[in-house]
Design an enzyme around this catalytic site. Structure first.
Site, PDB file in Angstrom:
ATOM      1  N   LYS A  22      10.607  20.223 -26.954  1.00  0.00           N
ATOM      2  CA  LYS A  22       9.333  20.834 -26.711  1.00  0.00           C
ATOM      3  C   LYS A  22       8.777  21.668 -27.951  1.00  0.00           C
ATOM      4  CE  LYS A  22       8.108  23.561 -23.176  1.00  0.00           C
ATOM      5  NZ  LYS A  22       7.342  24.699 -23.298  1.00  0.00           N
ATOM      6  N   SER A  23       9.739  22.489 -28.465  1.00  0.00           N
ATOM      7  CA  SER A  23       9.422  23.388 -29.511  1.00  0.00           C
ATOM      8  C   SER A  23       9.023  22.691 -30.681  1.00  0.00           C
ATOM      9  CB  SER A  23      10.540  24.394 -29.759  1.00  0.00           C
ATOM     10  OG  SER A  23      10.991  25.115 -28.630  1.00  0.00           O
ATOM     11  N   ARG A 125      -0.404  35.693 -19.195  1.00  0.00           N
ATOM     12  CA  ARG A 125       0.683  36.185 -20.177  1.00  0.00           C
ATOM     13  C   ARG A 125       0.337  36.890 -21.487  1.00  0.00           C
ATOM     14  NH1 ARG A 125       3.984  30.540 -20.932  1.00  0.00           N
ATOM     15  NH2 ARG A 125       5.288  31.882 -22.087  1.00  0.00           N
ATOM     16  N   SER A 170      11.101  36.501 -31.250  1.00  0.00           N
ATOM     17  CA  SER A 170      10.297  35.315 -30.636  1.00  0.00           C
ATOM     18  C   SER A 170       9.970  34.310 -31.647  1.00  0.00           C
ATOM     19  CB  SER A 170       9.006  36.129 -29.927  1.00  0.00           C
ATOM     20  OG  SER A 170       8.457  34.770 -29.695  1.00  0.00           O
ATOM     21  N   GLN A 172       7.864  32.118 -31.190  1.00  0.00           N
ATOM     22  CA  GLN A 172       6.543  31.827 -31.235  1.00  0.00           C
ATOM     23  C   GLN A 172       5.906  32.704 -32.043  1.00  0.00           C
ATOM     24  OE1 GLN A 172       5.234  31.874 -27.183  1.00  0.00           O
ATOM     25  NE2 GLN A 172       6.356  30.068 -26.610  1.00  0.00           N
ATOM     26  N   ASP A 323      15.306  30.201 -22.406  1.00  0.00           N
ATOM     27  CA  ASP A 323      14.990  29.176 -21.271  1.00  0.00           C
ATOM     28  C   ASP A 323      15.952  28.583 -20.279  1.00  0.00           C
ATOM     29  OD1 ASP A 323      12.316  29.416 -22.068  1.00  0.00           O
ATOM     30  OD2 ASP A 323      12.482  27.976 -23.834  1.00  0.00           O
ATOM     31  N   LYS A 350       6.990  34.775 -18.805  1.00  0.00           N
ATOM     32  CA  LYS A 350       6.965  33.399 -18.962  1.00  0.00           C
ATOM     33  C   LYS A 350       5.810  32.826 -18.108  1.00  0.00           C
ATOM     34  CE  LYS A 350      10.237  32.677 -22.114  1.00  0.00           C
ATOM     35  NZ  LYS A 350       9.996  32.035 -23.287  1.00  0.00           N
TER      36      LYS A 350
END
Length: 437
Positions: A22-23, A125, A170, A172, A323, A350
């Site tokens: 997914k990343s 979030r 992170s 992200q 995860d 999350k």
């Protein structure tokens, strides 16, 4: 889909190929969009989160071909500064990755305005962890709770590089800052408290970005991007997602009589914390056919049922398996001894509060465990009883509860099982196939 009913007992056999990572799927779409020329993507995850990223890009004038499980996805790049101001709100769906990476991608689009929104879960979030570091570069991002919650409005600015220390390890946050740095004035240096997954650095270099990684720098893991280099479309091959493979790895270890081979799994060292924990637990794991595919290490993983020892995890290991903690909580119930998970407060923000949700749902099945502020303490050797449980709309919870159901006595009904489609659309079909094999 609603509810799925699973019965304990039986075993799983065969081989399974998990969906694309997914990343990496998100990043291939985003980097292809701001490159020149065509990017082709093999194995892109055809699930809800990458579909959200593709939809946002299309709304800004990027041509992205249809995404399904049958073929190659083509992205026609518009160049570093070619994204158009959209006529509508950009809907990120349930995808935190889409929203956070879009913040970095769009903050430096001088003179253009964007609004990012998502579903009810995404609106809860925290986004300040990205918006505040971007503000140090000159970004203007507004939203609820001082720019911490969506909907978020971005007024594109000319950004300035600099040295930024991220508040959390992170990928992200780091990736958003690197994306912003591609068009900023001067170099952008990102320093993390611990090393997070490095897919962005690997892929940006492959696309032509001038980027240096220093994972062992004295001040902390560091990435430096210099602006100006044009990105060029690439052929990207997406390996299988180790976070999806984790459900089959644990299922094989805890369901008596099971042996599985999970094929084509990405084993990037920043993602293999789960394999380190399985080694700590004494799992009979074989890593087969190791190879390098498009800059990412890949292997097949073979695992079979085995008694397990308890584990302790925390510190710098957490970003490498964040995860996988929900499914590790299921493994802990079957281990000999008491397992301890700490430094995992990130799970509380999350898609759901995963610590609270997993504790609540496993207790419904008769588990005894302690939920702490940043983790869980789980005695092993427990027997679960079938019950009515609920994913609470979280894809990783849904699949973790499926594995728990396989080792419970009696029947377990999992409500909101359709949540699995966020990252693994074929999960329930694959489970049924492996049960029949």
């Amino acid at each position: 889909m609603g509810s799925v009913c699973l019965s304990g007992g039986g075993s799983l056999h065969g081989s399974v190929r998990v969906p694309g990572d997914k990343s990496i799927s998100h990043r291939a779409l985003l980097f292809g969009a701001i490159a020149t020329g065509t990017t082709t993507i093999e194995g892109l995850l055809p699930a809800e989160d990458p579909l959200s990223t593709a939809a946002c890009l299309r709304a800004m004038g990027v041509t992205v071909s249809a995404i399904d499980s049958s073929g190659v996805v083509r992205v026609e790049g518009v160049g570093l500064d070619g994204l158009q101001e959209p006529a509508q709100v950009l809907d990120c769906g349930n995808s935190g990755t889409t929203m956070r990476l879009m913040l970095g991608l769009l903050a430096g689009r001088h003179g253009r305005h964007f609004v990012l929104d998502g579903d009810g879960s995404l609106r809860r979030r925290p986004m300040a962890r990205v918006a505040q570091p971007l503000a140090q570069m000159g970004a203007e991002i507004g939203g609820r709770e001082g720019g911490n919650k969506a909907p978020l409005a971005i007024a594109g600015q000319t950004l300035s590089g600099g040295t930024i220390r991220t508040p959390v390890a992170s990928a992200q946050v780091k990736s958003a800052l690197l994306l912003a740095g591609l068009t900023a004035k001067g170099s952008t240096t990102v320093i993390e408290p611990a090393l997070s997954r490095d897919h962005s650095e690997r892929m940006l270099r492959a696309f032509g970005a001038e980027l240096i990684s220093e994972p062992h720098a004295a001040e902390g893991p560091t990435a430096i991007v210099r602006p100006g280099a044009e990105l060029h479309g690439q052929h990207v091959v997406v390996p299988g997602d180790i976070s999806s493979a984790a459900f089959w790895l644990i299922a094989a270890l805890v369901v008596p009589g099971t042996e599985l081979t999970i094929e084509n799994v990405g084993i990037n060292p920043t993602r293999t914390g789960i394999l380190d924990v399985l080694e700590q637990m004494g799992a009979p794991l074989e890593v087969l056919n190791q190879r390098d595919v498009a800059g990412e290490p890949v292997a097949d993983l073979r695992v079979r049922y085995s008694p397990l020892k308890a584990f302790e995890i925390g510190g710098e290991l957490i970003p490498r398996l964040v995860d996988e903690i929900p499914i590790l909580s299921v493994a802990a119930l079957c281990a000999e001894g008491t397992s301890v998970m700490r430094d995992a407060a990130e799970l509380r923000v999350k898609e759901t509060d995963r610590l609270a949700v997993m504790a609540r749902q496993l207790r419904a099945m008769g588990a005894e465990l302690e939920e702490t502020t940043d983790g869980m303490v789980i005695p092993g050797g427990q027997r679960l009883t079938g019950a009515q449980v609920d994913s609470e709309t979280d894809h990783r919870v849904a699949m973790s509860l499926a594995v728990a159901a396989l080792i419970a006595s009696g029947d377990t009904s999992i409500d909101q099982s359709e949540a699995a489609a966020v990252s693994y659309p074929s999960f329930w079909d694959e489970l049924a196939r492996l049960q029949r094999s």
